[in-house]
Motif scaffolding. Structure first.
Motif, mmCIF file in Angstrom:
data_model
loop_
_atom_site.group_PDB
_atom_site.id
_atom_site.type_symbol
_atom_site.label_atom_id
_atom_site.label_comp_id
_atom_site.label_asym_id
_atom_site.label_seq_id
_atom_site.Cartn_x
_atom_site.Cartn_y
_atom_site.Cartn_z
ATOM 1 N N ASN A 65 70.070 -18.138 109.647
ATOM 2 C CA ASN A 65 70.066 -16.809 109.044
ATOM 3 C C ASN A 65 71.498 -16.347 108.787
ATOM 4 O OD1 ASN A 65 69.702 -14.201 108.237
ATOM 5 N ND2 ASN A 65 68.226 -13.689 109.841
ATOM 6 N N ALA A 66 71.814 -16.080 107.522
ATOM 7 C CA ALA A 66 73.179 -15.689 107.156
ATOM 8 C C ALA A 66 73.543 -14.297 107.664
ATOM 9 C CB ALA A 66 73.341 -15.739 105.640
ATOM 10 N N SER A 67 72.557 -13.490 108.073
ATOM 11 C CA SER A 67 72.855 -12.140 108.538
ATOM 12 C C SER A 67 73.433 -12.139 109.950
ATOM 13 C CB SER A 67 71.581 -11.285 108.511
ATOM 14 O OG SER A 67 70.620 -11.794 109.425
ATOM 15 N N ASN B 170 77.121 -17.579 115.585
ATOM 16 C CA ASN B 170 75.761 -17.994 115.908
ATOM 17 C C ASN B 170 75.013 -18.631 114.745
ATOM 18 O OD1 ASN B 170 75.866 -17.032 118.573
ATOM 19 N ND2 ASN B 170 75.405 -14.961 117.902
ATOM 20 N N ARG B 171 75.615 -18.689 113.580
ATOM 21 C CA ARG B 171 74.872 -19.195 112.419
ATOM 22 C C ARG B 171 75.531 -20.415 111.799
ATOM 23 N NH1 ARG B 171 77.338 -17.573 107.591
ATOM 24 N NH2 ARG B 171 78.808 -15.845 107.777
ATOM 25 N N LEU B 172 74.724 -21.125 111.049
ATOM 26 C CA LEU B 172 75.184 -22.324 110.353
ATOM 27 C C LEU B 172 76.100 -21.924 109.206
ATOM 28 C CD1 LEU B 172 74.707 -25.448 110.177
ATOM 29 C CD2 LEU B 172 72.972 -24.940 108.461
ATOM 30 N N THR B 173 77.305 -22.462 109.191
ATOM 31 C CA THR B 173 78.272 -22.088 108.153
ATOM 32 C C THR B 173 78.749 -23.277 107.329
ATOM 33 O OG1 THR B 173 80.122 -22.302 109.712
ATOM 34 C CG2 THR B 173 79.107 -20.128 109.500
ATOM 35 N N ILE B 174 78.333 -24.466 107.679
ATOM 36 C CA ILE B 174 78.846 -25.639 106.982
ATOM 37 C C ILE B 174 78.248 -25.743 105.579
ATOM 38 C CG2 ILE B 174 77.074 -27.242 107.822
ATOM 39 C CD1 ILE B 174 79.336 -29.332 108.101
ATOM 40 N N GLU B 175 79.102 -26.059 104.615
ATOM 41 C CA GLU B 175 78.668 -26.288 103.235
ATOM 42 C C GLU B 175 78.265 -27.747 103.102
ATOM 43 O OE1 GLU B 175 81.913 -26.880 100.596
ATOM 44 O OE2 GLU B 175 80.847 -26.042 98.886
ATOM 45 N N SER C 216 64.149 -19.471 114.745
ATOM 46 C CA SER C 216 64.023 -18.031 114.843
ATOM 47 C C SER C 216 65.287 -17.323 114.375
ATOM 48 C CB SER C 216 63.711 -17.635 116.289
ATOM 49 O OG SER C 216 63.652 -16.226 116.414
ATOM 50 N N THR C 217 65.101 -16.252 113.602
ATOM 51 C CA THR C 217 66.247 -15.436 113.202
ATOM 52 C C THR C 217 66.647 -14.474 114.316
ATOM 53 O OG1 THR C 217 64.757 -13.834 112.172
ATOM 54 C CG2 THR C 217 65.644 -15.569 110.770
#
Length: 277
Positions: free
Chosen positions: A108-110, A115-120, A236-237
């Motif tokens: 979830n980008a929010s 805590n979130r996936l950032t890899i391109e 889960s978000t």
């Protein structure tokens, strides 16, 4: 009559010689170009095959850990003094280590970047995955690989090796400035390089000498991880809720031979949370 014989034995003209050289050069260039294309195709095929084998090995290891944990759910938890013959949840600790909150990210980008996936992906430049300041950093995305040669059950140890722990089966990326970091850009293609437990690098099949007795070297320690990683992503978000499943992103990136663009292979292994099955 002698004059006639002299005229029939004259040599090739300069134009004829140049024309012959031109034909020879044209054929040689076509042959070399064809050989170069064939060699490049063979190299690319070998790189893809090697990377695919490494990727499949990681996927099968994840499925094995997951299925082993599920099959042992009805057994009691292992204790520190559990014997080798005792039946208990030997893969529980390894599975829980893979899905612990400190080792997984969310899609979830929010959510916050921690805590979130950032890899391109696919990566346009493989080296960005090894840049600690980049959003594609393997450290920020909590990347790891599984040592498929050390997937030992908790009490099924070689020669009673009581020092075995989850860290023998899972190798995690750390800062590039860390001298113990094993993740590096690929020098050839995506691969995991093993070495002997004694620290001897390479896999040349040599022997160790102990008290004059030759014994085979077991290359079971990961010495270097090049161009391949795994990232665990929770479903889960809401980080406070127990996820229904985990997606394990297995990714590769390397600069192929005779290519200016990175080569990438990836797959996703979805494993459902046993407590929600």
């Amino acid at each position: 009559m002698p004059k006639l014989i002299y005229k029939t034995k004259r040599g090739d003209t300069f134009i004829e010689v140049m024309f012959a050289f031109a034909i020879f050069s044209f054929v040689a260039i076509i042959t070399l170009a064809t050989m170069s294309v064939g060699l490049s195709t063979g190299e690319n095929s070998l790189e893809l095959t090697t990377a695919r084998n490494e990727l499949n090995a990681q996927a099968e290891a994840l499925r094995f850990i997951h299925s082993s944990y599920i099959s042992e759910l009805t057994l009691p938890e292992c204790k520190n003094n559990s014997s080798i013959q005792e039946k208990c949840q030997q893969y529980k600790g390894l599975w829980e280590d893979l899905i612990s909150d400190e080792h997984v990210v969310a899609s979830n980008a929010s959510l916050s970047a921690t805590n979130r996936l950032t890899i391109e992906y696919p990566l346009r430049i493989c080296e960005t995955a090894y840049d600690d300041s980049s959003p594609n950093s393997l450290v920020k995305n909590r990347a790891f690989v599984i040592n498929t040669r050390q997937l030992l059950a908790r009490n099924n140890l070689h020669e009673g090796n009581i020092n075995y722990s989850n860290t023998d089966a899972v190798v995690r990326a750390s800062s590039m400035s860390n001298p113990n970091n094993l993740f590096h850009p690929a020098t050839l293609n995506a691969r995991i390089i093993y070495s002997a437990s004694t620290g001897v690098d390479g896999e040349d099949g040599g022997n160790n000498s102990t008290s004059g007795v030759q014994s085979p070297v077991e290359y079971t320690r990961i010495a270097r991880v090049e161009g391949i990683w795994v990232i665990a992503v929770r479903e889960s978000t809401n980080l406070g809720a127990r996820p229904k499943y985990y997606d394990f992103y297995i990714q590769t990136c390397w600069n192929g031979s005779n290519s200016n663009t990175p080569t990438s292979l990836d797959t996703i292994v979805r494993l459902y949370n046993p407590e929600n099955i």
